[in-house]
Design a protein around this motif. Structure first.
Motif, mmCIF file in Angstrom:
data_model
loop_
_atom_site.group_PDB
_atom_site.id
_atom_site.type_symbol
_atom_site.label_atom_id
_atom_site.label_comp_id
_atom_site.label_asym_id
_atom_site.label_seq_id
_atom_site.Cartn_x
_atom_site.Cartn_y
_atom_site.Cartn_z
ATOM 1 N N THR A 5 1.066 -1.031 0.113
ATOM 2 C CA THR A 5 0.019 -0.079 -0.019
ATOM 3 C C THR A 5 0.825 1.432 -0.221
ATOM 4 O O THR A 5 1.970 1.373 0.266
ATOM 5 N N THR A 6 0.259 2.437 -0.314
ATOM 6 C CA THR A 6 0.868 3.851 -0.284
ATOM 7 C C THR A 6 -0.006 4.885 -0.018
ATOM 8 O O THR A 6 -1.252 4.725 0.213
ATOM 9 N N HIS A 7 0.567 5.784 0.400
ATOM 10 C CA HIS A 7 -0.277 7.077 0.605
ATOM 11 C C HIS A 7 0.601 8.374 0.399
ATOM 12 O O HIS A 7 1.791 8.198 0.475
ATOM 13 N N VAL A 8 -0.107 9.307 0.216
ATOM 14 C CA VAL A 8 0.904 10.633 -0.081
ATOM 15 C C VAL A 8 0.478 11.844 0.984
ATOM 16 O O VAL A 8 -0.746 11.964 1.065
ATOM 17 N N LEU A 9 1.256 12.419 1.550
ATOM 18 C CA LEU A 9 1.108 13.561 2.246
ATOM 19 C C LEU A 9 1.695 14.779 1.691
ATOM 20 O O LEU A 9 3.031 14.702 1.305
ATOM 21 N N ASP A 10 0.878 15.879 1.358
ATOM 22 C CA ASP A 10 1.460 17.117 0.795
ATOM 23 C C ASP A 10 1.774 17.981 1.864
ATOM 24 O O ASP A 10 1.247 18.693 2.630
ATOM 25 N N THR A 11 3.310 17.971 1.984
ATOM 26 C CA THR A 11 3.947 18.705 3.277
ATOM 27 C C THR A 11 3.864 20.296 2.734
ATOM 28 O O THR A 11 4.047 21.100 3.937
ATOM 29 N N ALA A 12 3.646 20.728 1.594
ATOM 30 C CA ALA A 12 3.459 22.057 1.233
ATOM 31 C C ALA A 12 2.328 22.587 1.899
ATOM 32 O O ALA A 12 2.273 24.047 2.279
ATOM 33 N N HIS A 13 1.385 22.049 1.631
ATOM 34 C CA HIS A 13 -0.195 22.571 2.287
ATOM 35 C C HIS A 13 -0.562 21.809 3.558
ATOM 36 O O HIS A 13 -1.596 22.342 3.934
ATOM 37 N N GLY A 14 0.106 20.815 4.088
ATOM 38 C CA GLY A 14 -0.260 20.188 5.197
ATOM 39 C C GLY A 14 -1.529 19.338 5.203
ATOM 40 O O GLY A 14 -2.279 19.383 5.952
ATOM 41 N N LEU A 15 -1.626 18.882 3.879
ATOM 42 C CA LEU A 15 -2.819 18.095 3.728
ATOM 43 C C LEU A 15 -2.571 16.896 3.077
ATOM 44 O O LEU A 15 -1.470 16.579 2.401
ATOM 45 N N ALA A 18 -4.455 14.215 -2.244
ATOM 46 C CA ALA A 18 -5.488 13.656 -2.819
ATOM 47 C C ALA A 18 -5.554 13.810 -4.537
ATOM 48 O O ALA A 18 -5.091 15.022 -4.764
ATOM 49 N N GLY A 19 -5.738 12.876 -5.142
ATOM 50 C CA GLY A 19 -5.776 12.931 -6.661
ATOM 51 C C GLY A 19 -4.624 12.690 -7.530
ATOM 52 O O GLY A 19 -4.375 12.929 -8.515
ATOM 53 N N MET A 20 -3.408 12.227 -6.676
ATOM 54 C CA MET A 20 -2.070 12.026 -7.243
ATOM 55 C C MET A 20 -2.079 10.711 -7.999
ATOM 56 O O MET A 20 -2.614 9.729 -7.439
ATOM 57 N N ARG A 21 -1.705 10.736 -9.114
ATOM 58 C CA ARG A 21 -1.446 9.518 -9.981
ATOM 59 C C ARG A 21 -0.177 8.718 -9.507
ATOM 60 O O ARG A 21 0.786 9.615 -9.237
ATOM 61 N N ALA A 58 10.588 -9.140 -5.391
ATOM 62 C CA ALA A 58 11.114 -8.627 -6.663
ATOM 63 C C ALA A 58 11.684 -7.000 -5.945
ATOM 64 O O ALA A 58 11.477 -6.675 -4.953
ATOM 65 N N THR A 59 12.373 -6.566 -6.879
ATOM 66 C CA THR A 59 12.346 -4.899 -7.077
ATOM 67 C C THR A 59 11.402 -4.254 -7.613
ATOM 68 O O THR A 59 11.096 -4.488 -8.792
ATOM 69 N N TYR A 60 10.948 -3.154 -6.916
ATOM 70 C CA TYR A 60 9.812 -2.377 -7.569
ATOM 71 C C TYR A 60 10.129 -0.943 -7.615
ATOM 72 O O TYR A 60 11.035 -0.358 -7.156
ATOM 73 N N GLU A 61 9.435 -0.263 -8.504
ATOM 74 C CA GLU A 61 9.335 1.156 -8.512
ATOM 75 C C GLU A 61 7.984 1.715 -8.391
ATOM 76 O O GLU A 61 7.288 1.185 -9.098
ATOM 77 N N LEU A 62 7.759 2.813 -7.834
ATOM 78 C CA LEU A 62 6.662 3.498 -7.565
ATOM 79 C C LEU A 62 6.810 5.054 -8.095
ATOM 80 O O LEU A 62 7.856 5.492 -7.704
ATOM 81 N N ASP A 63 6.120 5.357 -9.102
ATOM 82 C CA ASP A 63 6.048 6.585 -9.705
ATOM 83 C C ASP A 63 4.976 7.636 -9.296
ATOM 84 O O ASP A 63 3.691 6.939 -9.669
ATOM 85 N N PHE A 64 5.167 8.510 -8.480
ATOM 86 C CA PHE A 64 4.197 9.473 -8.007
ATOM 87 C C PHE A 64 4.350 10.790 -8.935
ATOM 88 O O PHE A 64 5.251 11.278 -9.064
ATOM 89 N N HIS A 65 3.167 10.940 -9.529
ATOM 90 C CA HIS A 65 3.230 12.219 -10.470
ATOM 91 C C HIS A 65 2.865 13.507 -9.671
ATOM 92 O O HIS A 65 1.893 14.187 -9.939
ATOM 93 N N ALA A 66 3.818 13.800 -8.984
ATOM 94 C CA ALA A 66 3.975 15.101 -8.220
ATOM 95 C C ALA A 66 3.747 16.164 -8.831
ATOM 96 O O ALA A 66 3.007 17.347 -8.243
ATOM 97 N N GLY A 67 4.352 16.499 -9.731
ATOM 98 C CA GLY A 67 4.403 17.806 -10.637
ATOM 99 C C GLY A 67 3.014 18.255 -11.190
ATOM 100 O O GLY A 67 2.492 19.172 -11.079
ATOM 101 N N ASP A 68 2.186 17.014 -11.760
ATOM 102 C CA ASP A 68 0.885 17.051 -12.137
ATOM 103 C C ASP A 68 -0.016 17.406 -10.753
ATOM 104 O O ASP A 68 -0.809 18.401 -11.315
ATOM 105 N N TYR A 69 0.425 16.942 -9.801
ATOM 106 C CA TYR A 69 -0.406 17.042 -8.700
ATOM 107 C C TYR A 69 -0.278 18.538 -8.205
ATOM 108 O O TYR A 69 -1.487 19.305 -8.053
ATOM 109 N N PHE A 70 0.630 19.101 -8.306
ATOM 110 C CA PHE A 70 0.685 20.287 -7.851
ATOM 111 C C PHE A 70 0.499 21.574 -8.633
ATOM 112 O O PHE A 70 -0.199 22.580 -8.391
ATOM 113 N N ALA A 71 0.424 21.140 -10.016
ATOM 114 C CA ALA A 71 -0.076 22.002 -10.926
ATOM 115 C C ALA A 71 -1.571 21.972 -10.965
ATOM 116 O O ALA A 71 -2.065 23.161 -11.055
ATOM 117 N N ALA A 72 -2.210 20.777 -10.651
ATOM 118 C CA ALA A 72 -3.628 20.680 -10.657
ATOM 119 C C ALA A 72 -4.098 21.688 -9.236
ATOM 120 O O ALA A 72 -5.290 22.110 -9.257
#
Length: 116
Positions: A5-15, A18-21, A58-72
């Motif tokens: 599992t994963t989750h994302v915390l936006d430390t710039a906004h303290g939220l 939500a909505g990150m690919r 196995a070895t895995y990679e998670l790609d978080f689309h942070a740039g698109d998230y902050f632009a949105a």
């Protein structure tokens, strides 16, 4: 039964982030996309990215689309973005365990850890 599992915390906004690919890849001879998700209002994916027999050592990679998230969110960032896609490479050695890989992110920094 193990799960990833994963989750994302936006430390710039303290939220929650939500909505990150998010994309999950398994590495081997090739980089293979094995799961895609978008985080919910709590910054979490609605279900595990992998679980049960689909979760293998196995070895895995998670790609978080942070740039698109902050632009949105309306942030005007210089181009090219300092952080665009944040890629975390990690290993799963025991597929029977729960692996939680969170991302704490701002437009200019990120951190992660193995959560519970």
């Amino acid at each position: 039964m193990g799960r990833l599992t994963t989750h994302v915390l936006d430390t710039a906004h303290g939220l929650p982030g939500a909505g990150m690919r998010v994309e999950l890849y398994r590495l081997g001879a090739e980089r293979v996309l094995v799961a895609e998700a978008r985080t919910n209002a709590d910054g979490r994916c609605d279900r595990p990215l992998l679980e049960g027999a689909a979760l293998v050592a196995a070895t895995y990679e998670l790609d978080f689309h942070a740039g698109d998230y902050f632009a949105a969110r309306g942030l005007v960032l210089p181009q090219p973005r300092f952080l665009d896609v944040v890629t975390l490479r990690f290993g799963i050695s025991d597929p029977a365990q729960h692996y939680h890989v969170p991302l704490l992110v701002s437009p200019y920094a990120y951190s992660t850890y193995r959560g519970s």
